[in-house]
Write an enzyme that holds these catalytic residues in place. Structure first.
Site, PDB file in Angstrom:
ATOM      1  N   GLU A 100       1.447  -4.251  11.420  1.00 49.27           N
ATOM      2  CA  GLU A 100       0.762  -3.011  11.239  1.00 49.27           C
ATOM      3  C   GLU A 100       1.484  -2.037  12.033  1.00 49.27           C
ATOM      4  OE1 GLU A 100      -1.728  -2.267   9.168  1.00 49.27           O
ATOM      5  OE2 GLU A 100      -2.784  -3.949   8.868  1.00 49.27           O
ATOM      6  N   HIS A 102       2.913  -3.362   7.030  1.00 49.44           N
ATOM      7  CA  HIS A 102       1.958  -2.196   6.793  1.00 49.44           C
ATOM      8  C   HIS A 102       1.926  -1.048   7.462  1.00 49.44           C
ATOM      9  CE1 HIS A 102      -0.671  -4.389   3.515  1.00 49.44           C
ATOM     10  NE2 HIS A 102       0.036  -5.231   3.986  1.00 49.44           N
ATOM     11  N   HIS A 138       0.868  -1.154  -0.052  1.00 48.01           N
ATOM     12  CA  HIS A 138       0.048   0.051  -0.088  1.00 48.01           C
ATOM     13  C   HIS A 138       0.889   1.200  -0.073  1.00 48.01           C
ATOM     14  CE1 HIS A 138      -3.363  -2.567   1.906  1.00 48.01           C
ATOM     15  NE2 HIS A 138      -3.422  -2.396   0.642  1.00 48.01           N
ATOM     16  N   GLU A 160       1.426   3.905   2.944  1.00 47.44           N
ATOM     17  CA  GLU A 160       1.904   3.312   4.190  1.00 47.44           C
ATOM     18  C   GLU A 160       3.507   3.392   4.284  1.00 47.44           C
ATOM     19  OE1 GLU A 160      -1.940   0.757   4.605  1.00 47.44           O
ATOM     20  OE2 GLU A 160       0.058  -0.581   4.262  1.00 47.44           O
TER      21      GLU A 160
HETATM   22 ZN   LIG Z   1      -1.771  -1.726   4.405  1.00 50.45          ZN
END
Ligand SMILES: [Zn+2]
Length: 1147
Positions: A995, A910, A813, A816
């Protein structure tokens, strides 16, 4: 209680005995006025509401009704009814609406009785269906008569009537009726009267009640139109100005703000189309429209505004529904959870990936013959960062790594003996023409580029030359070079460019390589090879110059009281007092001619550089700008990331910026997060930092909607505003503002160059290959890092081949960027000379794809690739054409599995925009089934709980990591993510998404601080440490390794972390779209109609206070009969007023 119930039923069946009834009422009143709501709920559960309603109907039948019975009965009904969720239905079933209404009518002239009737009316009307019936039967006319015209007489009755009216207006049919009868303007006038006459704020409840009426009426379209037509916006906006300074008036200010926001006329974004300014033709016959439409339609349908009653009900129950949906999303089909799908491609295809594992066929025959070479390289690594032993690379601990590059000739890399292996393995590979540009030629290109960057040769044959956006030494100079409109006039050899080059040379001279692991030369070289849709010609200064983490942490921003409402009111002021509006477009990606960067008293914006994505800037007022971000390429959505340059600022002036096309429902910007800013002047003065910046930050829904035309047939999508104010540190500076610390593709590529140069080749086995080309023609690098074998002896080489794999990747992504900083920390640690890194390399072979979505990063996307797809939703069946990086990463993983070498750990880095801390998502069948409430037959389903070990270790060793935020659930909506597919198809037990927050930490060492790049990089290096501990804990290790580990690590604690069956299911951390809605309460949404007035605690209080004000009320009324009645009515409240014998009889 039981006895009471029996008596109650018995006595009310033969409700002739008045004394008995009075006694029961007084006993009930006493019982219910004491203690908590539990008693009331008990009464409700035993049919109390029905019984009281029956009693009311009987009492109403007696002509004239006896107030001594009626009043306590009404009070009880109001108190019980408000707690009874089904009261409305019960009222209708008992056919009591008419009774209540006619009682109200009968008592119009008698204010005490009337007030009691109104309380019950209000409680009934809180049920929409009952309210609608009451409305049809004339309740609103009745109430309107009570509340108009403005009068301070009988204020308690007026209050009760207004509150009942507000409840009735929750029904949309009632609202429609009210608008048609002209009540809306009547209510506005009445509100003005109360506002003007309530100077000492004694009647806040009445004023707020009137506002609640307006709030409900304006839930319907007709109401909003009429409200606007009646100058409602002006009236409320003007009146609320008097209330802002008084905290007591908050309920009024809040409600006014809600109404103003709701009624503010909806507009499309000031764009010709919301579709991205950049489009990319996809290979084959795939329409560029295709990829985004499906999901988008769905998204928009869910989000439609509508006017129906059902929606209103749905709104009220939203919380319940959401909770259910989360659980519903869990995969509960055991067969699906346990299934292992077959290959998504022909098996023959896997052969090509053999070339991506050169380590498995390397003979290391060169090891001894290289000893001379090694000595040299050992010498040369003396001064390089990898020789310093430290966990977290920092400015202090790293010696200047750039020193060498200044003097080194680029050809040295080309003559590196290792490159031969590269060529060999590449020639034998069957990567074919899929990679249009071979590694060899790319390698050459880089060498050339580095040469150019170092020597600054004038080479007009080069496709384009990059210029960093510099600080203008003279405004005129800047105009010539950097004004994108004048680009055409910049000719090669016109002398202008050499001027640029001179300045660059000066700058680089000045730079002195002060930033570890960063080389501006390498950056320029890499940026030249980076292919973007808009064909960037400029470099953002911070990416080129580099960033150093600031020496201090930044605490989270305290949310200032009332910041959101102040901003909202300031937005509304545009409509009501447009005098100071400028409304001039000062930057427009689509229409460069509209941009007027040199207008006086106006900032100059720019974002046509890597990862930049400002689309439009509009100067709203002198120091306020609306900004619009570009959508992801080939889509019309995914606005969240931002990165742009701003210049020409004044000193000490707070500039307000509003990013008006955000899409997320909520944001950490409401919970202490700040954006980041980089000042070129500061950087040139030796402080090259991205710093957290911005104050008065708020994130809220605005009045922009996606119009049908612009949205490509969809309608009603809402946008959110991120607003912040900034005081820039210098006059006439060039500053960069971004959502988060930027990390471009060129930054990553040049970082890999630095790492390769800085490692110790005798110890570190390092291969950089090309996984594949992206759609945009950029290379996606694949790294292999491990330790060189100790010697070429077969034992050592065997140990080398047999090391388990760890597979890491990041930045699927593009928005990010935090994931890239964590990856940067991982990579720097892995190639470092830290003894722990050394040991770790001996334990594992690392396969790393540091940037899975280069095109997205380059072109300023937030979520997608050039195909407009979220690449982390393509893992089940990636397309080799549309999703090459995913297709080939999966191919490589298939290959590893096929040779029995599936990785021990897989982790995809992420960033998380709605949560704090760093945490892992993993996969567990049992936890998923448990969470979904399924019975788990532990005999049938056996599961290795080893997936919990790594997060537990991280919880101990990484300060930003929080175990409690981790989740191991498998959601249906996530079946096509890397984590789930690698777990399921490759059989990797430890398959994770890591994350990292954009914001900061709520636990541990960094509690209350926003994360900086240093903390993110530290996370990356601690992840490596955790892998080593995991290895020591879970795999058989040689004594040698254990001994080394024992020396290095204070393992007493870590190694004895046992798998205590400590099952804390963090169901709160379910990922709904990677970023679940934030649990913290904040007013960012005006559409819900539940806002606290459903809470009747005020009514309770009023009823309780009944006694104390009856006397006063009577005075107000000036009616002696009323007074008599009141006193009589009060008697019912006291048991002592009843004959003692009868009381004793019952109790
Ligand atoms: Zn992500």
């Amino acid at each position: 209680m039981c006895r009471l119930r029996r008596i109650k039923r018995k006595s009310w069946q033969s409700s002739c005995d008045k004394d008995v009834l009075l006694n029961i009422l007084s006993v009930l009143t006493d019982l219910l006025s004491l203690g908590t709501g539990r008693r009331i709920h008990y009464v409700i559960s035993k049919g109390g509401s029905e019984a009281l309603l029956q009693a009311l109907i009987s009492a109403a039948r007696t002509k004239p009704p006896d107030p001594s019975i009626l009043l306590p009965l009404l009070r009880l009904l109001a108190r019980v009814g408000q707690q009874d969720r089904k009261f409305g239905i019960k009222v209708q079933k008992a056919e009591a609406t008419d009774v209540i209404l006619s009682l109200t009518k009968q008592n119009l002239g008698h204010h005490l009785n009337l007030t009691h009737c109104l309380w019950v009316l209000r409680v009934c009307a809180s049920n929409v269906a009952a309210g609608t019936t009451l409305g049809i039967n004339g309740a609103m006319e009745l109430l309107f008569k009570v509340i108009t015209p403005y009068s301070k007489q009988h204020v308690r009755t007026v209050r009760a009537a207004i509150e009942a009216l507000a409840a009735l207006l929750k029904s949309k049919s009632n609202s429609r009726q009210a608008v048609n009868r002209g009540y809306l303007s009547g209510l506005l006038r009445l509100y003005q009267d109360w506002h003007h006459n309530d100077v000492s704020n004694n009647y806040i409840y009445i004023r707020r009640g009137l506002l609640l009426c307006l709030k409900h009426i304006t839930n319907i379209q007709l109401g909003r139109e009429t409200f606007l037509g009646s100058r409602g916006m002006e009236i409320l906006f003007t009146s609320v100005q008097d209330c802002l300074s008084c905290k007591n008036l908050d309920p009024i200010v809040t409600t006014v703000t809600q109404i103003l926001r709701k009624c503010y006329p909806k507009e499309p974004l000031p764009l010709v189309t919301v579709r991205s300014s950049y489009s990319f033709p996809l290979p084959g016959n795939i329409k560029t429209e295709r990829p985004c439409m499906g999901s988008e339609d769905k998204l928009l349908k869910d989000d439609n505004e509508s006017d129906t009653e059902e929606d209103m009900e749905k709104d009220l129950n939203k919380d319940d529904v959401e909770g259910k949906e989360e659980d519903y999303d869990l995969e509960t089909d055991v067969n699906k959870l346990r299934s292992r799908p077959g290959l998504d491609r022909p098996e023959e295809e896997l052969g090509q990936y053999e070339a991506m594992c050169p380590e498995l066929s390397h003979s290391f025959q060169e090891l001894d013959s290289e000893s001379e070479e090694d000595k040299k390289s050992e010498d040369r690594t003396e001064n390089l960062p990898s020789t310093s032993s430290h966990f977290i690379p920092s400015g202090n601990s790293v010696k200047d790594p750039n020193h060498r590059w200044r003097t080194q000739s680029g050809t040295e890399a080309g003559s590196d003996p290792r490159e031969k292996d590269f060529k060999a393995s590449l020639q034998s590979s069957i990567m074919k023409e899929k990679c249009s540009r071979s590694l060899i030629s790319e390698q050459r290109e880089i060498v050339e580029a580095v040469q150019n960057a170092n020597s600054y040769e004038e080479d007009s044959a080069k496709s384009h030359t990059f210029s960093p956006c510099l600080l203008p030494k003279e405004a005129a100079w800047y105009k010539k070079i950097f004004n994108p409109e004048c680009e055409a006039s910049v000719e090669p050899n016109s002398g202008v460019r050499s001027e640029t080059t001179e300045i660059m040379t000066d700058l680089l001279e000045e730079h002195q390589g002060s930033i570890p692991f960063h080389s501006p030369h390498f950056y320029i070289a890499r940026a030249k090879c980076t292919k973007s849709i808009p064909a960037y010609r400029d470099l953002a200064f911070p990416d080129f110059w580099g960033h150093q983490p600031p020496p201090y942490g930044t605490p989270m921003l305290d949310r200032q009281y009332g910041v959101q409402r102040d901003k909202v009111l300031d937005d509304v002021r545009r409509l009501i007092q447009p005098g100071d509006l400028i409304g001039r477009t000062v930057f427009d990606l689509d229409e460069p001619s509209l941009s007027s960067p040199d207008a006086p008293c106006c900032l100059t914006f720019f974002s046509k550089f890597e990862s930049g994505n400002l689309r439009k800037a509009i100067q709203v007022r002198e120091f306020e700008y609306d900004l619009i971000m570009n959508a992801d390429v080939n889509t019309n959505q995914h606005h969240q990331w931002f990165y742009f340059e701003v210049r020409g600022m004044k000193l000490a002036v707070p500039y307000r910026f509003n990013i008006i096309n955000c899409e997320k429902l909520n944001s950490q910007f409401n919970y202490g997060m700040q954006l980041v800013m980089y000042s070129v002047k500061e950087a040139l003065q030796g402080r090259p930092h991205w710093l957290r910046a911005g104050h008065d930050i708020s994130y809220y829904k605005n009045h922009y909607r996606c119009s049908a035309a612009a949205g490509g047939g969809s309608r009603g999508k809402c946008y959110y505003t991120l607003t912040f104010s900034i005081k820039f540190p210098h006059e006439d500076d060039v500053c960069y503002l971004a959502y988060h610390y930027p990390y471009t593709y060129s930054a990553m590529m040049s970082h890999l160059d630095v790492l390769e140069q800085s490692r110790n080749p005798r110890k570190v086995y390092w291969r950089q290959q090309t996984l594949c080309q992206t759609l945009g023609g950029n290379t996606c690098p694949l790294l292999t890092i491990t330790a060189m074998p100790e010697s070429k002896k077969s034992d050592d080489v065997e140990q080398f081949y047999n090391r388990p794999y760890v597979f890491l990747m990041a930045r699927v992504h593009p928005g990010e960027s935090n994931a890239s900083w964590v990856m940067k920390g991982t990579l720097e640690f892995l190639v470092s000379s830290d003894p722990i890194a050394d040991l770790l390399r001996k334990c594992f072979i690392f396969k790393i794809v540091p940037m899975l979505n280069p095109d997205g990063v380059i072109n300023g996307n937030h979520r997608c690739s050039l195909s407009g797809d979220d690449l982390n939703r393509q893992w089940l069946t990636p397309s080799s054409q549309l999703h090459p990086t995913i297709y080939h990463t999966k191919g490589l993983l298939y290959y590893l599995r096929s040779i029995g070498r599936a990785p021990l750990v897989f982790c995809d880095y992420h960033g998380h925009s709605q949560k704090k801390n760093v945490f892992l998502y993993g996969c567990s069948i049992k936890e998923t089934l448990w969470q979904a409430g399924c019975m788990v037959d532990t005999a049938v389903i056996t599961e290795d709980v080893g997936y919990r070990t790594l997060p537990k270790i991280l919880d101990k060793v990484a300060p930003a990591f929080v175990m409690n935020s981790c989740s191991f659930l498998v959601e249906k909506s996530r079946v096509s993510t890397a984590r789930v597919v690698v777990w399921q198809e490759m059989g990797v037990l430890r398959s994770y998404t890591m994350e990292s927050t954009y914001c900061g930490c709520s636990h541990g060492l960094y509690k209350g601080l926003q994360l900086g790049t240093q903390e993110l990089e530290e996370m990356g290096s601690k992840f490596c440490l955790a892998l080593l501990i995991l290895h020591l804990k879970s795999l058989p290790c040689s004594k040698k390794v254990m001994a080394q580990a024992a020396l290095l690590l204070d393992l007493e604690e870590e190694i004895t972390i046992t798998d205590r069956a400590q099952r804390r299911y963090s169901n709160s951390s379910l990922e709904t779209e990677d970023e679940p809605p934030c649990a913290e309460e904040i007013d960012y949404n005006t559409d819900s109609c539940s806002d606290g007035e459903g809470d009747f605690s005020e009514l309770d209080q009023e009823i309780q206070e009944c006694l104390s004000w009856v006397e006063g009320e009577a005075e107000d009324e000036g009616e002696t009969t009323g007074q008599t009645c009141s006193s009589k009515a009060l008697r019912g409240l006291y048991i002592s007023n009843q004959p003692a014998s009868s009381t004793q009889l019952f109790l």
